[in-house]
Motif scaffolding. Structure first.
Motif, PDB file in Angstrom:
ATOM      1  N   MET B 520       4.840  -4.582   2.672  1.00 31.15           N
ATOM      2  CA  MET B 520       4.084  -3.457   1.781  1.00 31.15           C
ATOM      3  C   MET B 520       2.946  -2.653   2.555  1.00 31.15           C
ATOM      4  O   MET B 520       2.171  -1.596   3.414  1.00 31.15           O
ATOM      5  CB  MET B 520       4.355  -3.787   0.395  1.00 31.15           C
ATOM      6  N   ARG B 521       2.006  -3.942   2.273  1.00 29.68           N
ATOM      7  CA  ARG B 521       0.631  -3.638   3.439  1.00 29.68           C
ATOM      8  C   ARG B 521       0.696  -3.226   4.399  1.00 29.68           C
ATOM      9  O   ARG B 521      -0.643  -2.247   4.854  1.00 29.68           O
ATOM     10  CB  ARG B 521      -0.014  -4.909   2.245  1.00 29.68           C
ATOM     11  N   LYS B 522       0.990  -3.616   5.331  1.00 29.56           N
ATOM     12  CA  LYS B 522       1.238  -3.024   6.776  1.00 29.56           C
ATOM     13  C   LYS B 522       2.091  -2.030   6.764  1.00 29.56           C
ATOM     14  O   LYS B 522       2.719  -1.196   7.612  1.00 29.56           O
ATOM     15  CB  LYS B 522       2.123  -4.535   7.150  1.00 29.56           C
ATOM     16  N   ASP B 523       3.041  -1.457   5.156  1.00 27.74           N
ATOM     17  CA  ASP B 523       3.959  -0.271   6.190  1.00 27.74           C
ATOM     18  C   ASP B 523       3.357   1.429   5.775  1.00 27.74           C
ATOM     19  O   ASP B 523       2.303   1.498   4.498  1.00 27.74           O
ATOM     20  CB  ASP B 523       4.921  -0.438   5.274  1.00 27.74           C
ATOM     21  N   PRO B 524       2.441   1.914   6.401  1.00 29.90           N
ATOM     22  CA  PRO B 524       2.039   2.936   6.549  1.00 29.90           C
ATOM     23  C   PRO B 524       2.276   3.711   5.084  1.00 29.90           C
ATOM     24  O   PRO B 524       1.428   4.034   4.626  1.00 29.90           O
ATOM     25  CB  PRO B 524       2.355   4.086   7.702  1.00 29.90           C
ATOM     26  N   ALA B 528      -0.286   2.233   0.049  1.00 26.87           N
ATOM     27  CA  ALA B 528      -1.255   2.879   0.129  1.00 26.87           C
ATOM     28  C   ALA B 528      -0.765   2.836  -2.207  1.00 26.87           C
ATOM     29  O   ALA B 528      -1.690   2.518  -3.316  1.00 26.87           O
ATOM     30  CB  ALA B 528      -1.984   3.751   0.077  1.00 26.87           C
ATOM     31  N   ILE B 529       0.105   1.826  -2.404  1.00 32.50           N
ATOM     32  CA  ILE B 529       0.716   1.673  -3.571  1.00 32.50           C
ATOM     33  C   ILE B 529       0.394   0.641  -4.304  1.00 32.50           C
ATOM     34  O   ILE B 529       0.147  -0.211  -3.773  1.00 32.50           O
ATOM     35  CB  ILE B 529       2.021   1.905  -3.950  1.00 32.50           C
ATOM     36  N   PRO B 530      -0.125   0.765  -4.979  1.00 28.36           N
ATOM     37  CA  PRO B 530      -1.225  -0.152  -5.881  1.00 28.36           C
ATOM     38  C   PRO B 530       0.141  -1.434  -6.202  1.00 28.36           C
ATOM     39  O   PRO B 530       1.197  -0.414  -6.945  1.00 28.36           O
ATOM     40  CB  PRO B 530      -1.670  -0.163  -7.699  1.00 28.36           C
ATOM     41  N   VAL B 549      -4.154  -9.516   4.005  1.00 26.65           N
ATOM     42  CA  VAL B 549      -3.599  -7.913   4.307  1.00 26.65           C
ATOM     43  C   VAL B 549      -4.410  -7.868   2.651  1.00 26.65           C
ATOM     44  O   VAL B 549      -4.519  -8.584   2.283  1.00 26.65           O
ATOM     45  CB  VAL B 549      -1.761  -7.987   3.696  1.00 26.65           C
ATOM     46  N   PRO B 550      -4.809  -6.488   2.757  1.00 19.31           N
ATOM     47  CA  PRO B 550      -5.375  -6.217   0.799  1.00 19.31           C
ATOM     48  C   PRO B 550      -4.769  -6.880  -0.424  1.00 19.31           C
ATOM     49  O   PRO B 550      -3.737  -6.893   0.214  1.00 19.31           O
ATOM     50  CB  PRO B 550      -5.562  -4.740   1.539  1.00 19.31           C
TER      51      PRO B 550
END
Lengths: 228, 581
Positions: B520-524, B528-530, B549-550
């Motif tokens: 998810m964090r790598k998917d453009p 941005a979804i929390p 990843v964040p």
């Protein structure tokens, strides 16, 4: 009466019955060698039922088409079942009446009753063959033994129907086929699904015992129809 | 035995011989393939034209082994009676799909068989044989492991259990202004030892406090054990008699250790059946105390005048769903109805009912087998139609499994009904005597404050009951909720639905939460979804934060409460909670 027909009506039947009895006994000994499960817990349910009540209910279940949803909702199938099995009893009974009490067949009423029952069973057998072949549900659960047993009984009913009058004036062929088939049937039964009636008292006994102890049998039913 | 047979197949056949008893052999031998059982199965009714769901067909998958190895005709001429052996692990996997994925062991076909063939019993036996060689759905393995190792099937730790009882006690003491309202733990020689389902601790503590209120107002001398408190038993579902016996023994021994006179089993179908009817047989254990369902206890309290109820507290129309284990295996059908009629104004019967009722479709451990969820929900159409026909607003059931199964199908079929248990209705209807009434404590503001209207939240977890629990809370607060039960589904739903927040479990079958989070964090589209991680394994937190990843936007440890979930969700969504206190 020819020697062959006499042999078929007596010696052949007696030998076949003896073989069936031996095999059945062996079968029962085999079943009883397995331990019966034991229930340690106290009874559950409302307290108005018991293992004993459950067993009696379970055994009688088959004579109470209202007791199970499957027989209640499929009354046509249930009726077929009743007639088919009455046909078996009648055709087996005939194999004893002809050799040992042929005078009974002097009664046209008895002949008619036997022919109606056996004839109806024969038609139902034919219908059941068609059903087993035509329904994908039935095909999926059928083995060669299922088909063969059904065909065997249906053909046997056919010859039993024509044998009821016990009349050899037109030849003995029908009676000979009927008695040879009866002997084959008696010997084949313990090896086939037709032996289910041997297990019936046991399976229903244990299910009734368990569900009676747990207050499930006799089933309490409050149907929508009863409400309205 | 054939030398080309796999080790597992060999073991299954060897162990089958040891499992056979007269009842099972009779059931194997007696089937005549009459087809009378076919329409009794909800799977068949929901999948018209597919014979692989027919009880006799499923039974033959097991019966063929019996015939090939233990029955004479099958040994001599196997093809004549469709007798077949098993050789490979793949064949065992196929058998697993049938015995776990196409049957809930509800026993409805058994009571509709003219021959008395008890398919459910030997289906359970087949499950046990597969489990003994390690072939089972992952959920079954996880739950069984928890029950073996931690002592309860949801892996609730002792400290969490005790914590829960303690805060419930504090609330009860506050509510009644009486220290005697606290939940007694490990009290010796109590009249009643109360055992519960771990789901109550984890997702539904209100059922515990409702029961405690009833015991308190009835003046019962009762207790809850600090250990051995789980009356559920996954051995019933997995077919593992050893587990079944060990779990039952744990509970029985605890009651004896405490000197309890009666074991009361909270509302749970499989728990009641396992503890009351099967446990003694699995454990080979004879008891010196009584056991009963809490339904019976509550009814007796009303009859004896120990508690008073006012049915006008429950005015919405209610119907009752009979749990298969209660009704078809324990005969517990009349007491719940009697009780329901005493505490609810409008009871509407469901048809068919009692022993003929249809399964909630979540039984037999189905709720823990997420791989079969689509199949389960499809088969639930029968139950959904049955529920809808009552027109009731609430469906009441005495089973936690049924609560989850019914909640899931109600949501899936958009029935707009709510599921509750008798203990909740009885507690709601309780008339609290004046002298027992404490000065009302200041009302605690609902965790609900702060609406989530307009937000879409994706709840990802392989435990359907958790998904139901979290979804219900979020929906109650106005959010629109979508669900996913595994990693791949989570990514698919996230891309399709673009939610405002994702709650993500870590341990899931297939792609686990860690991989999903990283994806998810790598998917453009998704980065941005929390994301709020919710897991029962806090030790895995490091694995998430160690990734390049964040980090996630929130992290909650299970078991979660409504308050903690809402607090985190609000925080993440930056909803300003209005101070209400």
């Amino acid at each position: 009466m020819s020697h062959l027909l006499h042999f078929a009506e007596h010696t052949l039947q007696e030998v076949a019955l003896l073989i069936m009895a031996i095999v059945y006994t062996t079968r029962l000994i085999w079943l009883m060698r397995f331990k019966a499960g034991k229930e340690r817990q106290a009874n559950t349910g409302k307290g108005d039922t018991s293992s004993r009540k459950g067993i009696i209910y379970s055994w009688a279940n088959i004579a109470m088409p209202w007791a199970m949803e499957s027989s209640r909702k499929k009354f046509f199938l249930y009726s077929q079942f009743v007639i088919f099995h009455l046909g078996v009893v009648a055709a087996i009974g005939l194999s004893f009446i002809i050799p040992y009490a042929p005078q009974l067949l002097g009664s046209q009423v008895l002949v008619a009753v036997l022919q109606v029952i056996i004839g109806a069973a024969c038609l139902i057998g034919a219908y059941r063959i068609i059903r087993r072949i035509a329904s994908n549900y039935m095909r999926a659960i059928s083995s060669p033994d299922d088909y063969f047993s059904l065909v065997l009984l249906t053909v046997w009913f056919f010859f039993a129907f024509w044998s009821v009058p016990n009349n050899t004036s037109g030849g003995e062929t029908i009676l000979l086929i009927y008695f040879f088939m009866t002997a084959f049937f008696l010997i084949y039964v313990p090896f086939s699904k037709i032996s289910h009636y041997l297990y019936y008292p046991f399976t229903r006994y244990y299910l009734g015992k368990t569900l009676g102890k747990r207050g499930v049998y006799p089933v309490r039913r409050y149907s929508e129809e009863a409400r309205s | 035995m054939n030398s080309t047979r796999s080790h597992k197949a060999q073991k299954v056949l060897e162990r089958m011989g040891k499992k056979l008893n007269r009842q099972i052999v009779g059931s194997f031998a007696a089937c005549v393939h009459c087809g009378m059982c076919t329409d009794s199965c909800h799977y068949v009714l929901a999948n018209p034209g597919d014979p692989t769901y027919a009880p006799a067909y499923k039974a033959d998958k097991i019966r063929k082994l019996f015939k090939r190895h233990f029955d004479w005709t099958g040994r001599v001429i196997p093809w004549w009676v469709n007798a077949k052996s098993v050789y490979t692990d793949e064949e065992l996997e196929e058998l697993k799909d049938t015995v776990f994925g196409k049957c809930t062991n509800c026993r409805r076909c058994s009571i509709n068989c003219p021959m008395g063939v008890d398919f459910a019993t030997f289906n359970r036996m087949a499950r046990g044989l597969l489990v003994s060689v390690g072939i089972m759905p992952e959920g079954v393995a996880v739950v069984s492991k928890d029950q073996w190792e931690i002592g309860n099937q949801m892996g609730v730790l002792k400290e969490d259990y005790i914590d829960t009882l303690e805060w419930l006690s504090e609330e009860l003491v506050d509510e009644f202004g009486d220290p005697r309202a606290a939940i007694p733990i490990d009290k010796k020689n109590a009249d009643i030892v109360y055992s519960i389902n771990p789901r109550e601790v984890k997702y539904d503590p209100r059922t515990i406090s409702d029961a405690a209120k009833i015991f308190y107002l009835a003046g019962a001398n009762w207790t809850m054990p600090s250990e051995g408190w789980d009356m559920t038993n996954f051995g019933l579902f997995s077919g593992d008699d050893d587990l079944g016996g060990a779990v039952a023994r744990r509970l029985y021994e605890k009651v004896e250790e405490l000197g309890g006179k009666k074991l009361v089993i909270s509302e749970c179908g499989h728990g009641y059946r396992s503890t009351r009817c099967e446990g003694q047989n699995w454990a080979q254990y004879d008891l010196n105390f009584e056991m009963e369902s809490s339904v019976t206890t509550m009814l007796r309290y009303i009859h004896e005048g120990r508690i008073k109820v006012d049915k006008s507290s429950n005015t919405d129309p209610v119907t009752f769903h009979d749990s298969c284990n209660n009704a078809r295996s324990c005969g517990l059908t009349e007491e719940p109805r009697e009780l329901l009629n005493l505490v609810a104004e409008e009871f509407r019967e469901m048809y068919p009912n009692r022993a003929e009722n249809f399964c909630c479709t979540g039984g037999g451990g189905a709720m823990s087998m997420s791989e079969y969820t689509p199949r389960r929900l499809k088969s639930a159409k029968i139950k959904a139609d049955q529920l809808a026909a009552t027109g009731a607003k609430y469906v009441v059931t005495s089973c936690h499994n049924c609560v989850d199964g019914l909640s899931d199908l109600i949501k899936h079929y958009k029935l707009g009904m709510k599921v509750t248990q008798l203990v909740n209705l009885v507690a709601e209807a309780l008339v609290v005597p004046e002298k027992e009434t404490a000065v009302p404590v200041e009302e605690i503001p609902a965790a609900a404050a702060g609406p989530l209207d307009g937000y879409k939240i994706l709840v990802v977890d392989d435990e359907p009951d958790f998904v139901s629990f979290a979804s219900a809370i979020l929906e109650d607060h106005g959010a629109s909720v979508v669900n996913a039960f595994n990693g791949n589904e989570a990514l698919e739903v996230a891309r399709r639905e673009s939610p405002d927040l994702i709650t993500l479990d870590i341990t899931m079958p297939g792609k686990d939460g860690k991989q999903v989070f990283e994806s998810m964090r790598k998917d453009p589209q998704l980065k941005a979804i929390p994301v709020c991680i919710i897991t029962g394994q806090p030790e895995l937190r490091k694995l998430i934060y160690d990734r390049s990843v964040p980090p996630p936007n929130g992290y909650i440890d299970k078991p979660i409460s409504e308050e903690s979930l809402m607090r985190n969700v609000r925080k993440i969504l930056e909803i300003k909670q209005k101070a209400t206190k």
